[in-house]
Design a protein around this motif. Structure first.
Motif, PDB file in Angstrom:
ATOM      1  N   UNK A  81       0.826  -1.203   0.000  1.00  0.00           N
ATOM      2  CA  UNK A  81       0.000   0.000   0.000  1.00  0.00           C
ATOM      3  C   UNK A  81       0.865   1.259   0.000  1.00  0.00           C
ATOM      4  N   UNK A  82       1.854   1.306   0.877  1.00  0.00           N
ATOM      5  CA  UNK A  82       2.698   2.499   0.988  1.00  0.00           C
ATOM      6  C   UNK A  82       3.464   2.765  -0.300  1.00  0.00           C
ATOM      7  N   UNK A  83       4.023   1.720  -0.905  1.00  0.00           N
ATOM      8  CA  UNK A  83       4.790   1.904  -2.138  1.00  0.00           C
ATOM      9  C   UNK A  83       3.873   2.328  -3.282  1.00  0.00           C
ATOM     10  N   UNK A  84       2.703   1.710  -3.383  1.00  0.00           N
ATOM     11  CA  UNK A  84       1.768   2.079  -4.446  1.00  0.00           C
ATOM     12  C   UNK A  84       1.370   3.546  -4.325  1.00  0.00           C
ATOM     13  N   UNK A  85       1.048   3.999  -3.126  1.00  0.00           N
ATOM     14  CA  UNK A  85       0.677   5.405  -2.939  1.00  0.00           C
ATOM     15  C   UNK A  85       1.820   6.337  -3.312  1.00  0.00           C
ATOM     16  N   UNK A  86       3.037   5.971  -2.910  1.00  0.00           N
ATOM     17  CA  UNK A  86       4.197   6.798  -3.238  1.00  0.00           C
ATOM     18  C   UNK A  86       4.442   6.833  -4.743  1.00  0.00           C
ATOM     19  N   UNK A  87       4.308   5.678  -5.391  1.00  0.00           N
ATOM     20  CA  UNK A  87       4.498   5.615  -6.836  1.00  0.00           C
ATOM     21  C   UNK A  87       3.462   6.462  -7.562  1.00  0.00           C
ATOM     22  N   UNK A  88       2.209   6.407  -7.109  1.00  0.00           N
ATOM     23  CA  UNK A  88       1.146   7.187  -7.742  1.00  0.00           C
ATOM     24  C   UNK A  88       1.378   8.686  -7.577  1.00  0.00           C
ATOM     25  N   UNK A  89       1.836   9.094  -6.392  1.00  0.00           N
ATOM     26  CA  UNK A  89       2.112  10.519  -6.178  1.00  0.00           C
ATOM     27  C   UNK A  89       3.285  10.967  -7.043  1.00  0.00           C
ATOM     28  N   UNK A  90       4.342  10.157  -7.097  1.00  0.00           N
ATOM     29  CA  UNK A  90       5.489  10.496  -7.933  1.00  0.00           C
ATOM     30  C   UNK A  90       5.056  10.644  -9.390  1.00  0.00           C
ATOM     31  N   UNK A  91       4.216   9.719  -9.850  1.00  0.00           N
ATOM     32  CA  UNK A  91       3.753   9.775 -11.235  1.00  0.00           C
ATOM     33  C   UNK A  91       2.922  11.017 -11.493  1.00  0.00           C
ATOM     34  N   UNK A  92       2.058  11.373 -10.536  1.00  0.00           N
ATOM     35  CA  UNK A  92       1.213  12.557 -10.717  1.00  0.00           C
ATOM     36  C   UNK A  92       2.034  13.840 -10.758  1.00  0.00           C
ATOM     37  N   UNK A  93       3.248  13.789 -10.217  1.00  0.00           N
ATOM     38  CA  UNK A  93       4.141  14.956 -10.204  1.00  0.00           C
ATOM     39  C   UNK A  93       5.174  14.889 -11.332  1.00  0.00           C
ATOM     40  N   UNK A  94       4.963  13.964 -12.248  1.00  0.00           N
ATOM     41  CA  UNK A  94       5.790  13.931 -13.440  1.00  0.00           C
ATOM     42  C   UNK A  94       6.982  13.006 -13.405  1.00  0.00           C
TER      43      UNK A  94
END
Length: 217
Positions: A104-117
């Motif tokens: 869960x933690x890694x997925x959320x971090x990956x999604x935020x990183x992706x949303x920020x480019x």
């Protein structure tokens, strides 16, 4: 089939430690020894000979089943967790609980990183050797980035394991807020997708909520 006095009950499942303790007590009254040895790993580990077993029970009883477990574990190993049958189950459940939390933690971090480019592959590479590296990032993140939600284990079974751990925390008065949230996310995934195979369906739920999928180009 009935066990005769002097026999031994060996359980390799991820049993609820409270249930296992009750069964072992009944068995002991009939002269039957018990060992809990829940298995760590999946089909890939079975093929590779890297299964791990978390044993709990009297030392003499564990010694009796050690040759059998050694054949199954091969390169994986046998971990002795304590002299109570519940110890192996509790350890295995907590190990799995930590992995589910990492997912869960890694997925959320990956999604935020992706949303920020930041491309998922770039962020994955940045995790290697960092403080954010974990068993999940080294063993399963690439599969998530390939669209593989790990169908070798059901989301309903994930929820069962997390519910058991959360119940133990509540019974002992142990702070468990973050882990309770992890359990809720997995229950939401079970409600969304149903009782189907997919150990990483919580990650898929988070992707849906973010309106974005994580894929390595």
């Amino acid at each position: 089939m009935r066990c005769r006095p002097g026999s031994l009950w060996l359980d390799l499942t991820s049993n609820d430690p409270r249930v296992a303790t009750e069964i072992a007590s009944v068995a002991a009254a009939a002269g039957i020894a018990s060992v809990g040895a829940p298995m760590g790993g999946g089909p890939g580990d079975a093929r590779a000979g890297t299964l791990r077993f978390y044993t709990g029970g009297a030392e003499a009883a564990i010694d009796r089943v050690a040759p059998v477990l050694a054949l199954l574990a091969r390169e994986g190993g046998i971990v002795r967790t304590g002299d109570r049958i519940a110890d192996g189950y509790t350890t295995k459940l907590l190990v799995n609980h930590l992995w589910f939390g990492q997912a869960v933690a890694v997925t959320e971090s990956m999604l935020l990183a992706q949303s920020l480019g930041i491309a998922p592959a770039s962020f994955r590479d940045a995790l290697v050797g960092s403080a954010g590296e974990s068993a999940f990032t080294t063993g399963s993140l690439d599969r998530l980035l390939a669209g593989d939600y790990l169908e070798s284990f059901g989301i309903d079974r994930v929820v069962e394991e997390l519910d058991a751990v959360i119940a133990l925390a509540e019974e002992t008065g142990t702070p468990f807020e973050l882990s309770t949230l992890v359990g809720r996310i997995h229950r939401d995934a079970l409600e969304r997708f149903g009782a189907v195979d997919g150990e990483l369906l919580a990650a898929k739920l988070l992707e849906e909520q973010a309106g974005s999928t994580l894929r390595a180009d």
